[in-house]
Motif scaffolding. Structure first.
Motif, PDB file in Angstrom:
ATOM      1  N   PHE A 119       1.036  -1.385   0.160  1.00  0.00           N
ATOM      2  CA  PHE A 119      -0.150  -0.184  -0.240  1.00  0.00           C
ATOM      3  C   PHE A 119       1.034   1.274   0.491  1.00  0.00           C
ATOM      4  CE2 PHE A 119      -3.377  -3.415   1.913  1.00  0.00           C
ATOM      5  CZ  PHE A 119      -4.173  -2.688   0.930  1.00  0.00           C
ATOM      6  N   GLY A 120       0.128   1.911  -0.738  1.00  0.00           N
ATOM      7  CA  GLY A 120       1.348   3.570  -0.505  1.00  0.00           C
ATOM      8  C   GLY A 120      -0.335   4.382   0.926  1.00  0.00           C
ATOM      9  N   LEU A 121       0.890   5.331   0.149  1.00  0.00           N
ATOM     10  CA  LEU A 121      -0.186   6.488   1.378  1.00  0.00           C
ATOM     11  C   LEU A 121      -1.745   6.933   0.786  1.00  0.00           C
ATOM     12  CD1 LEU A 121      -0.130   8.444   3.622  1.00  0.00           C
ATOM     13  CD2 LEU A 121       1.007   9.908   1.961  1.00  0.00           C
ATOM     14  N   GLY A 122      -1.962   6.419  -0.613  1.00  0.00           N
ATOM     15  CA  GLY A 122      -3.209   6.711  -0.568  1.00  0.00           C
ATOM     16  C   GLY A 122      -4.327   5.671  -0.761  1.00  0.00           C
ATOM     17  N   GLY A 123      -3.462   4.213  -0.354  1.00  0.00           N
ATOM     18  CA  GLY A 123      -4.312   2.707  -0.051  1.00  0.00           C
ATOM     19  C   GLY A 123      -3.970   2.756   1.043  1.00  0.00           C
ATOM     20  N   ILE A 149      -5.326   5.868   3.502  1.00  0.00           N
ATOM     21  CA  ILE A 149      -5.858   6.306   3.703  1.00  0.00           C
ATOM     22  C   ILE A 149      -7.033   6.357   2.954  1.00  0.00           C
ATOM     23  CG2 ILE A 149      -6.641   9.231   2.507  1.00  0.00           C
ATOM     24  CD1 ILE A 149      -3.558   9.507   2.878  1.00  0.00           C
ATOM     25  N   PHE A 150      -7.180   5.010   1.545  1.00  0.00           N
ATOM     26  CA  PHE A 150      -8.389   4.622   1.773  1.00  0.00           C
ATOM     27  C   PHE A 150      -9.128   3.313   2.245  1.00  0.00           C
ATOM     28  CE2 PHE A 150     -10.109   1.499  -0.932  1.00  0.00           C
ATOM     29  CZ  PHE A 150     -11.840   1.576  -1.288  1.00  0.00           C
TER      30      PHE A 150
END
Length: 162
Positions: free
Chosen positions: A4-8, A10-11
């Motif tokens: 996961f990145g930061l977007g994952g 946060i999601f």
């Protein structure tokens, strides 16, 4: 390997928050929402204190926005942190089913509204309790047996005795 990145991340937090809002009567969801609010308040406080906000050209507007972020963050931490801390400390009692039983007639039963995120205040024997279960209007002044968590005063179950 990065899953996961930061977007994952946060999601994932967003999905967990959405599920927690759907089931507020489940104590771990209630604690999770309080922790999310503490995190957001801390984020606003840090942004207000340390972010330069160089994209805002006018100095007065920049200072006003920083001041509002600091006030919003501090107020959020002041209001939600005690509930979140008490909830985290009560997680062990919740999972071990170590509840405190209280009985008597309520002195006050607040209204359950959407504005308060489906919460209701019950005052019984001088203690303010947090309730997320609906109490019928007919049962509000009858004698009750309430099982609650010791630190957060979160109501686990209500039994009408009369």
């Amino acid at each position: 390997m990065k899953l996961f990145g930061l977007g994952g991340f946060i999601f994932l937090i967003f999905i967990c928050s959405f599920v927690a809002v759907l089931f507020p009567a489940f104590f771990p969801n209630w604690v999770f929402l309080r922790l999310i609010f503490v995190g957001l308040s801390a984020f606003f406080l840090v942004i207000g204190m340390f972010h330069g906000m160089k994209s805002i050209q006018r100095k007065l507007k920049r200072l006003t926005v920083k001041f509002l972020f600091v006030i919003l963050g501090f107020a959020g931490l002041w209001y939600v942190s005690p509930q979140a801390l008490a909830g985290v400390l009560d997680l062990g009692s919740y999972y071990k089913k170590e509840y405190v039983t209280l009985s008597g007639r309520p002195d006050y039963v607040g209204s359950m509204s959407v504005r308060k995120i489906r919460e209701q205040t019950i005052q019984i024997n001088g203690l303010e309790l947090i309730n997320t279960r609906k109490i019928d209007l007919d049962d509000r002044y009858k004698k009750m047996e309430i099982k609650m968590l010791p630190r957060s005063k979160y109501v686990i179950s209500i039994k009408i005795l009369e």
